[in-house]
Design a protein around this motif. Structure first.
Motif, PDB file in Angstrom:
ATOM      1  N   SER A 294      44.943 -87.456  41.055  1.00 54.66           N
ATOM      2  CA  SER A 294      43.488 -88.310  41.315  1.00 54.66           C
ATOM      3  C   SER A 294      42.391 -87.423  41.132  1.00 54.66           C
ATOM      4  O   SER A 294      42.305 -86.271  40.891  1.00 54.66           O
ATOM      5  CB  SER A 294      43.563 -88.976  42.807  1.00 54.66           C
ATOM      6  N   GLY A 295      41.450 -88.389  40.644  1.00 55.85           N
ATOM      7  CA  GLY A 295      40.142 -87.671  40.577  1.00 55.85           C
ATOM      8  C   GLY A 295      39.455 -86.872  41.827  1.00 55.85           C
ATOM      9  O   GLY A 295      38.855 -85.691  41.504  1.00 55.85           O
ATOM     10  N   ALA A 296      39.971 -87.254  42.787  1.00 54.84           N
ATOM     11  CA  ALA A 296      39.549 -86.483  44.163  1.00 54.84           C
ATOM     12  C   ALA A 296      40.031 -85.187  44.166  1.00 54.84           C
ATOM     13  O   ALA A 296      39.375 -84.302  44.718  1.00 54.84           O
ATOM     14  CB  ALA A 296      39.976 -87.267  45.433  1.00 54.84           C
ATOM     15  N   ILE A 297      41.326 -85.066  43.747  1.00 45.71           N
ATOM     16  CA  ILE A 297      41.948 -83.696  43.732  1.00 45.71           C
ATOM     17  C   ILE A 297      41.065 -82.835  42.745  1.00 45.71           C
ATOM     18  O   ILE A 297      40.990 -81.751  42.732  1.00 45.71           O
ATOM     19  CB  ILE A 297      43.454 -83.444  43.206  1.00 45.71           C
ATOM     20  N   GLY A 298      40.843 -83.591  41.600  1.00 43.08           N
ATOM     21  CA  GLY A 298      40.173 -82.759  40.440  1.00 43.08           C
ATOM     22  C   GLY A 298      38.802 -82.098  40.994  1.00 43.08           C
ATOM     23  O   GLY A 298      38.508 -81.097  40.662  1.00 43.08           O
ATOM     24  N   THR A 299      37.968 -82.948  41.647  1.00 45.17           N
ATOM     25  CA  THR A 299      36.943 -82.410  42.503  1.00 45.17           C
ATOM     26  C   THR A 299      37.076 -81.389  43.430  1.00 45.17           C
ATOM     27  O   THR A 299      36.368 -80.526  43.520  1.00 45.17           O
ATOM     28  CB  THR A 299      36.039 -83.768  42.903  1.00 45.17           C
ATOM     29  N   PHE A 300      38.015 -81.709  44.201  1.00 46.07           N
ATOM     30  CA  PHE A 300      38.625 -80.814  45.188  1.00 46.07           C
ATOM     31  C   PHE A 300      38.796 -79.229  44.840  1.00 46.07           C
ATOM     32  O   PHE A 300      38.278 -78.565  45.074  1.00 46.07           O
ATOM     33  CB  PHE A 300      39.811 -81.326  45.990  1.00 46.07           C
ATOM     34  N   SER A 301      39.531 -79.329  43.646  1.00 43.70           N
ATOM     35  CA  SER A 301      40.156 -77.792  43.119  1.00 43.70           C
ATOM     36  C   SER A 301      38.924 -77.297  42.860  1.00 43.70           C
ATOM     37  O   SER A 301      39.028 -75.833  42.620  1.00 43.70           O
ATOM     38  CB  SER A 301      41.065 -78.309  41.991  1.00 43.70           C
ATOM     39  N   PHE A 302      37.756 -77.704  42.279  1.00 46.39           N
ATOM     40  CA  PHE A 302      36.763 -76.731  41.669  1.00 46.39           C
ATOM     41  C   PHE A 302      35.537 -76.650  42.702  1.00 46.39           C
ATOM     42  O   PHE A 302      35.227 -75.417  43.221  1.00 46.39           O
ATOM     43  CB  PHE A 302      35.990 -77.626  40.574  1.00 46.39           C
ATOM     44  N   VAL A 303      34.931 -77.636  43.406  1.00 40.52           N
ATOM     45  CA  VAL A 303      33.864 -77.366  44.314  1.00 40.52           C
ATOM     46  C   VAL A 303      34.266 -76.952  45.650  1.00 40.52           C
ATOM     47  O   VAL A 303      33.326 -76.430  46.744  1.00 40.52           O
ATOM     48  CB  VAL A 303      33.041 -78.919  44.502  1.00 40.52           C
ATOM     49  N   SER A 304      35.447 -76.769  46.134  1.00 45.00           N
ATOM     50  CA  SER A 304      35.763 -76.372  47.457  1.00 45.00           C
ATOM     51  C   SER A 304      36.534 -74.764  47.174  1.00 45.00           C
ATOM     52  O   SER A 304      36.972 -74.404  48.297  1.00 45.00           O
ATOM     53  CB  SER A 304      36.979 -77.288  47.940  1.00 45.00           C
ATOM     54  N   SER A 305      36.439 -74.318  46.214  1.00 48.02           N
ATOM     55  CA  SER A 305      36.850 -72.786  45.810  1.00 48.02           C
ATOM     56  C   SER A 305      35.921 -71.946  46.345  1.00 48.02           C
ATOM     57  O   SER A 305      34.740 -72.365  46.802  1.00 48.02           O
ATOM     58  CB  SER A 305      37.424 -72.775  44.435  1.00 48.02           C
ATOM     59  N   LYS A 306      35.971 -70.790  46.111  1.00 44.62           N
ATOM     60  CA  LYS A 306      35.246 -69.757  46.773  1.00 44.62           C
ATOM     61  C   LYS A 306      33.763 -69.799  45.883  1.00 44.62           C
ATOM     62  O   LYS A 306      32.707 -69.236  46.755  1.00 44.62           O
ATOM     63  CB  LYS A 306      36.002 -68.288  46.401  1.00 44.62           C
ATOM     64  N   ARG A 307      33.801 -70.338  44.746  1.00 43.90           N
ATOM     65  CA  ARG A 307      32.608 -70.368  43.959  1.00 43.90           C
ATOM     66  C   ARG A 307      31.729 -68.960  44.071  1.00 43.90           C
ATOM     67  O   ARG A 307      30.680 -68.538  44.704  1.00 43.90           O
ATOM     68  CB  ARG A 307      31.446 -71.312  44.990  1.00 43.90           C
ATOM     69  N   ILE A 308      32.200 -68.069  43.156  1.00 40.83           N
ATOM     70  CA  ILE A 308      32.102 -66.929  43.067  1.00 40.83           C
ATOM     71  C   ILE A 308      30.451 -66.900  42.719  1.00 40.83           C
ATOM     72  O   ILE A 308      29.914 -67.789  42.146  1.00 40.83           O
ATOM     73  CB  ILE A 308      32.769 -65.901  42.266  1.00 40.83           C
ATOM     74  N   THR A 309      29.559 -65.670  42.869  1.00 37.95           N
ATOM     75  CA  THR A 309      28.384 -65.523  42.447  1.00 37.95           C
ATOM     76  C   THR A 309      28.173 -65.185  40.831  1.00 37.95           C
ATOM     77  O   THR A 309      29.279 -64.523  40.276  1.00 37.95           O
ATOM     78  CB  THR A 309      27.410 -64.412  43.161  1.00 37.95           C
ATOM     79  N   ALA A 310      27.254 -65.249  40.418  1.00 39.10           N
ATOM     80  CA  ALA A 310      27.138 -64.683  39.135  1.00 39.10           C
ATOM     81  C   ALA A 310      27.219 -63.131  38.824  1.00 39.10           C
ATOM     82  O   ALA A 310      27.761 -62.556  37.994  1.00 39.10           O
ATOM     83  CB  ALA A 310      25.557 -65.048  38.535  1.00 39.10           C
ATOM     84  N   ALA A 311      26.833 -62.335  39.927  1.00 40.35           N
ATOM     85  CA  ALA A 311      26.976 -60.971  39.791  1.00 40.35           C
ATOM     86  C   ALA A 311      28.491 -60.589  39.881  1.00 40.35           C
ATOM     87  O   ALA A 311      29.009 -59.822  39.124  1.00 40.35           O
ATOM     88  CB  ALA A 311      26.288 -60.339  41.057  1.00 40.35           C
ATOM     89  N   GLU A 312      29.171 -61.317  40.791  1.00 43.97           N
ATOM     90  CA  GLU A 312      30.693 -60.960  40.632  1.00 43.97           C
ATOM     91  C   GLU A 312      31.443 -61.637  39.621  1.00 43.97           C
ATOM     92  O   GLU A 312      32.270 -60.934  39.037  1.00 43.97           O
ATOM     93  CB  GLU A 312      31.543 -61.983  41.916  1.00 43.97           C
ATOM     94  N   PHE A 313      31.075 -62.478  38.867  1.00 42.74           N
ATOM     95  CA  PHE A 313      31.574 -62.927  37.624  1.00 42.74           C
ATOM     96  C   PHE A 313      31.314 -61.741  36.388  1.00 42.74           C
ATOM     97  O   PHE A 313      32.190 -61.374  35.736  1.00 42.74           O
ATOM     98  CB  PHE A 313      31.133 -64.346  37.044  1.00 42.74           C
ATOM     99  N   LEU A 314      29.736 -61.415  36.346  1.00 43.50           N
ATOM    100  CA  LEU A 314      29.586 -60.398  35.306  1.00 43.50           C
ATOM    101  C   LEU A 314      30.350 -59.066  35.616  1.00 43.50           C
ATOM    102  O   LEU A 314      30.637 -58.517  34.871  1.00 43.50           O
ATOM    103  CB  LEU A 314      28.054 -60.063  35.636  1.00 43.50           C
TER     104      LEU A 314
END
Length: 614
Positions: A294-314
Motif C-alpha cells: 500500500s501507499g502507506a508502507i511506501g511512505t513509511f519506508s522512507f520518512v520513518s527511517s534514520k534520515r541521515i544528514t548531508a554530512a553523513e551522506f557525503l
C-alpha cells in the motif's frame, strides 16, 4: 542526409584526454561542502525520498488514492515514531488552512486515532522493520581497519554462508572513529592525496593518525577470522528469501512468517555480505506483508527511517568514490565526450537532469580553464526534484552557488539556472532558455530509473515522453549513464528474484573492498541500498520509483525516439582498462554496441553511452 555529428566527436587526440589529477577536483568539492556551516545538522537532499513522500502526501490530500486500499486494513499502519516523522517533515509544510480542512471533523479524528491504536498492536518492533535501525538499539562500531577508508586487500571470495563475525564484533572494544581525530582541513588534504594517486586507494594501506597519513603493513583478511572448534550451521539464505517471496506472493502469511523468522535468526546488518543482504530483503518482505504494497508502507519506508544528514551522506560517498572505479569512469566518460564535442565552442550549455550536488562538474570546470585559447562560457541548467516546503529550488540553487565559486576560482565564465520539477517529461522547452550559437549537451547520470514506465498505472510512458523532450531540445550531444537492471517487472516474484541477484553482487562487492566495521559502508548499505531494496520489494504502482532497465532496452527506446549513438572513444577505453588494474580483479569493464559497461564478477551494474539526434 549525413547526421550532424558533434564537432570533434570523431577525433581521437590525446590532447583532449583528462588526467587523474582532474578527478581530485571532485574530492575537493565534497570536502568544501563538508566544511559549510551546519552541514552536520542538515538533512540529506534525498531525491528518492522527495519523490515518494511528495507523491504520497499529494495523493492522500487530494484523494487520488486511498491511504489504505485494502478495506480490511486499518488506515496508515505506522508506528508513533513514523507519525511524528510524517508530521515534522510533511504536514508541517502544508498551508494551515489546508490542515484545518483535512482534520476539522472531530469524529474523523477520533476514528483515526482508534484505528491507529488498533493497528499498532499488530506491528513488529520498529527496529525489525525500518532500515537503518540496529538490534537492541546498538550502533555500529566506528572502527577503520586496513587504511583510512577501510579498504581491504585482494582476497579469496569463497566463503561460507554463515560467519561468526558477529560474535567477534560483540567482544571487540569500541574504538573512536579515526576520522574524528582530524579537522576538516586535514581530512580534505587526505582525500586529495587519495584521489591524486589511485594507488593509495587500492595498494597502500594507511591510517589517519594525529592529522597525517602513516603507512602500515597490509592486514589481509583482518576481521574474517573464525572461532575454532565450533560447529557451524550452513543456511542457504538466498533460497530462504526466494521461498519467502513466493509465500508472500501466494498470500500464504503463515509460511511467510515462519520463513522470515528463520531468515532473521541467520541475518544481520553487521554480518557478512549474505547476512546483510538477507537482513534488508527481510525488511522489505516484512513491510510488504504488513502493508500489502500500500501507499502507506511506501511512505513509511522512507520518512520513518534514520534520515541521515548531508554530512553523513557525503562522507559515505567519499568511501564509495575511493573504493570503486564506477563514478570516476562515468564522470570521465561523460565529461570527455562533452569536451570533444565542444572543442571549438565559445558557449557550452549543459542541461543536467538530476544534478543533485553537481559532483560531476568540478572536473569539467578545471579542464575547461586550461583550454587553449581560453575557457568558453559555461552555462548549466540544473534540474532536480523539488524540495518540500515553501522553497522548492533552495537545494538546487545551493548547488549552483557552489559551482559558481568553483568557476570563479578557475576564471571560467559561468551562468546557472535552477529548475525544480517532479515530472521532468513535462518541462517546457522555453523553460530551458536555450540560446543561439551555443553547444547544447544534455546529461542524465543514473536517474532514468526514477521515471515511470509502461508497467505503471500511467497510460503514456513518461520515459518515452522524456526522450521525445530531449529530441526536441536537439542537443549536440546527449550523455546517458543508466543503472543496468532487470528488476522492473510488474510481477512481484520475477522482480524479487532479479533484485536479489543484482543486490547480492553489490553487497558482495562492498564486503570485498571495504572492511566490515567501516561505519560509512554501513551507512551506504542501510540508508541507501537498504531503502532501495525496501522500495523495490514493498511498494507498487507509483510508489515504486526504483525501476531500472537494461542498456539493451534503452538502446531500443532511444533509437525509436530518433537518436543515433556516437562511437566509444577507444583511446579513453584503453586508459580505463589500464586504470582498472589498480582496483580489485573482480571489477568488470567491457563494451557492447557502443555502451561502456561496468560491473562486478560478470554482473553489469551501469552502462554509459552518448547520442545525437538522427
Amino acid at each position: 542526409m549525413e547526421p550532424n555529428i558533434p564537432r570533434g566527436a570523431e577525433e581521437q587526440s590525446t590532447a583532449y584526454l583528462m588526467e587523474d589529477s582532474d578527478f581530485s577536483e571532485t574530492a575537493k568539492f565534497i570536502s568544501q561542502i563538508l566544511m559549510e556551516e551546519n552541514i552536520d545538522q542538515r538533512p540529506l537532499y534525498d531525491t528518492l525520498t522527495l519523490q515518494v513522500t511528495e507523491k504520497s502526501f499529494y495523493d492522500a490530500l487530494t484523494g487520488n488514492i486511498p491511504l489504505s486500499p485494502n478495506p480490511n486494513q486499518h488506515p496508515l499502519l505506522l508506528s508513533p515514531q513514523a507519525q511524528t516523522t510524517i508530521t515534522e517533515h510533511g504536514l508541517s509544510d502544508l498551508d494551515s488552512s489546508l490542515q484545518q480542512n483535512l482534520f476539522n471533523d472531530a469524529d474523523s479524528v477520533s476514528h483515526f486515532k482508534r484505528g491507529l491504536e488498533e493497528a499498532t498492536k499488530f506491528l513488529p518492533p520498529v527496529s525489525n522493520l525500518v532500515t537503518g535501525q540496529y538490534p537492541n538499539g546498538e550502533q555500529p562500531i566506528n572502527t577503520f581497519e586496513g587504511n583510512s577508508y577501510g579498504f581491504q586487500s585482494r582476497k579469496n571470495h569463497e566463503r561460507e554462508e554463515i560467519d561468526t563475525r558477529e560474535e567477534e564484533h560483540e567482544g571487540r572494544g569500541h574504538k573512536q572513529s579515526a576520522l574524528s581525530l582530524v579537522d576538516e582541513t586535514d581530512l580534505s588534504d587526505a582525500i586529495d592525496r587519495v584521489f591524486l594517486s589511485v594507488e593509495n586507494v587500492c595498494i597502500e594501506h594507511s591510517s589517519l593518525q594525529n592529522g597525517a597519513l602513516k603507512p602500515k603493513a597490509p592486514e589481509v583478511g583482518k576481521g574474517r577470522s573464525k572461532k575454532q572448534g565450533r560447529k557451524k550451521e550452513t543456511v542457504d539464505l538466498r533460497n530462504l528469501l526466494l521461498m519467502c517471496s513466493q509465500s508472500v506472493y501466494a498470500n500464504d502469511i503463515r509460511t511467510a512468517n515462519e520463513l522470515l523468522k528463520q531468515i532473521r535468526q541467520h541475518s544481520s546488518p553487521v554480518g557478512d555480505a549474505s547476512q546483510r543482504l538477507a537482513h534488508y530483503f527481510a525488511n522489505g518482505l516484512e513491510a510488504r506483508l504488513i502493508g500489502a504494497g500500500s501507499g502507506a508502507i511506501g511512505t513509511f519506508s522512507f520518512v520513518s527511517s534514520k534520515r541521515i544528514t548531508a554530512a553523513e551522506f557525503l562522507k559515505a560517498y567519499q568511501v564509495f568514490l575511493s573504493a570503486t572505479p564506477f563514478k570516476k569512469f562515468t564522470y570521465f566518460f561523460a565529461n570527455q565526450m562533452i569536451v570533444k564535442a565542444a572543442a571549438k565552442a565559445e558557449i557550452i550549455h549543459i542541461i543536467d537532469y538530476g544534478i543533485l550536488y553537481g559532483f560531476q562538474w568540478p572536473i569539467l570546470i578545471k579542464f575547461l580553464s586550461n583550454r587553449e585559447g581560453g575557457p568558453p562560457k559555461l552555462r548549466i541548467t540544473g534540474i532536480e526534484f523539488p524540495q518540500s516546503g515553501f522553497r522548492p529550488t533552495e537545494r538546487i540553487e545551493e548547488t549552483g552557488h557552489r559551482l559558481a565559486n568553483y568557476c570563479k576560482r578557475y576564471n571560467v565564465p559561468f551562468e546557472y539556472h535552477a529548475i525544480a520539477s517532479r515530472n521532468w517529461e513535462t518541462i517546457k522547452l522555453e523553460a530551458l532558455k536555450i540560446e543561439r550559437n551555443e553547444l547544447v549537451a544534455v546529461n542524465c547520470h543514473m536517474r532514468f530509473e526514477h521515471l515511470l514506465d509502461e508497467s505503471t498505472i500511467e497510460v503514456n510512458s513518461p520515459r518515452n515522453a522524456f526522450l521525445h523532450l530531449i529530441r526536441k531540445i536537439n542537443p549536440d550531444i546527449f550523455t546517458q549513464i543508466i543503472i543496468n537492471g532487470s528488476y522492473d517487472a510488474p510481477f512481484f516474484a520475477t522482480r524479487f528474484r532479479e533484485a536479489l541477484f543484482h543486490y547480492s553482487a553489490i553487497y558482495d562487492m562492498f564486503d570485498t573492498v571495504i572492511t566490515s566495521e567501516n561505519e560509512w559502508r554501513m551507512t551506504i548499505e542501510s540508508e541507501l541500498l537498504g531503502r532501495e531494496v525496501m522500495n523495490v520489494i514493498a511498494c507498487e504502482g507509483s510508489e515504486r520509483v526504483q525501476r531500472p532497465e537494461t542498456y539493451k532496452q534503452w538502446q531500443v527506446r532511444n533509437t525509436r525516439a530518433g537518436f543515433k549513438q556516437l562511437p566509444l572513444n577507444e583511446e579513453l577505453m584503453a586508459k580505463f582498462r589500464s586504470k582498472l588494474k589498480e582496483y580489485h580483479r573482480d571489477f568488470v569493464l567491457d563494451e557492447n554496441n557502443n555502451w561502456m559497461l561496468q560491473g562486478w564478477k560478470g554482473r553489469i551494474f551501469n552502462a554509459s553511452t552518448c547520442w545525437f539526434p538522427a
